[in-house]
Design an enzyme around this catalytic site. Structure first.
Site, PDB file in Angstrom:
ATOM      1  CB  SER A  72      -4.587   1.399   3.847  1.00  0.00           C
ATOM      2  OG  SER A  72      -3.708   1.131   2.784  1.00  0.00           O
ATOM      3  CE  LYS A 125      -4.722   1.790  -0.578  1.00  0.00           C
ATOM      4  NZ  LYS A 125      -4.072   0.527  -0.179  1.00  0.00           N
ATOM      5  CB  SER A 184      -0.961   0.015   1.194  1.00  0.00           C
ATOM      6  OG  SER A 184      -2.038  -0.867   0.955  1.00  0.00           O
TER       7      SER A 184
END
Length: 279
Positions: free
Chosen positions: A118, A62, A59
């Site tokens: 997230s 992101k 993640s």
């Protein structure tokens, strides 16, 4: 005025270049993550461990999603959550922000939904809107990576979930460099530094409370963020930043253990700060 003005090409040009990785000092904390990198805003590299190895970063992807959105969006833009956004996150078993079909959020709120819990549902909605379409958005992510000099980074989605083939990758050094760029936006810094973000119930969405998965924010002073990540392939990852002795320190831990990444990051911030002060 578009948010992109906060991350102008002139400002980007000022981002500190990266020096060569020195030998790890004898008093440096033990780092058991598979890859690691620590650099400060003066360009001093305090620690490097396989920092140019291409690996999945979960993640941490992101961060680039947010960076691209901030270059194109207005915080007041409103996006309607689609069934596909919700289904995408649920089908892949990804972390979500608990968004529902038909809810409408400003970009400001969706950035919190993206970065704190997230939310893959938020990532999908933002990519779909600002591509327009996810394929176009991923292309923007990769063009942006090239323009920032992230030569060892390739994106295949906006959330970091594993893809069956041609998977994305990055390096600890590239992720630290990206964070240095992103943190030049006061909006990005405000979002990733928040421990919690609440949105009250309105006519267009339910009430939501999003808590930051980055435990480092509660463990040490002067922490700026930035992002946690986990997949089976990537292991536990942490991109972090803090201020020590007048400099911004950015660190990356990839392929680590869950709780250990936070304790290691705390030690590395202090270590780098001492190196700055007495170096």
């Amino acid at each position: 005025m578009r948010i992109g003005g906060l991350i102008s090409s002139a400002v980007v040009a000022l981002v500190v270049g990266f020096g060569s990785t020195p030998a790890q000092a004898a008093n440096a904390p033990a780092v058991k993550a598979k890859e690691a990198y620590i650099v400060d805003s003066a360009g001093t590299v305090h620690l490097g461990k396989r920092e140019t190895r291409r690996v999945p970063v979960a993640s941490l992807v992101k961060v680039m999603t947010a960076y691209v959105v901030l270059r194109e969006a207005d915080l007041s833009d409103v996006i309607t959550i689609s069934a596909a956004d919700v289904k995408y996150a649920a089908k892949g078993g990804a972390a979500t922000a608990g968004l529902r079909k038909g809810e409408r959020f400003t970009v400001r709120d969706l950035l919190y939904a993206l970065m704190l819990p997230s939310g893959a549902d938020a990532a999908n909605a933002l990519a779909r809107h600002y591509g327009p379409g996810k394929t176009a958005f991923i292309a923007k992510m990769n063009r942006t990576a090239r323009s920032l000099g992230l030569a060892d980074t390739r994106y295949t989605n906006a959330d970091g979930m594993p893809t069956p083939a041609n998977g994305g990758y990055s390096t600890a050094a590239d992720q630290a460099k990206l964070a240095q760029y992103a943190l030049r936006s006061s909006i990005f810094t405000t979002v990733v530094g928040a421990k919690v973000h609440r949105v009250s119930k309105t006519a267009v969405h339910r009430a939501h409370t999003w808590r930051n998965t980055n435990k480092l924010l509660s463990r040490a002073d002067g922490v700026l963020g930035v992002k946690t990540g986990y997949t089976n392939a990537a292991g536990y990852c942490l991109l972090f930043a803090g201020e020590r002795n007048g400099l911004q320190i950015v660190g990356v831990l990839l392929g680590d253990q869950n709780e250990r990444r936070f304790s290691t990051a705390e030690k590395l911030l202090d270590y780098a700060g001492e190196q700055v002060a007495f170096g």
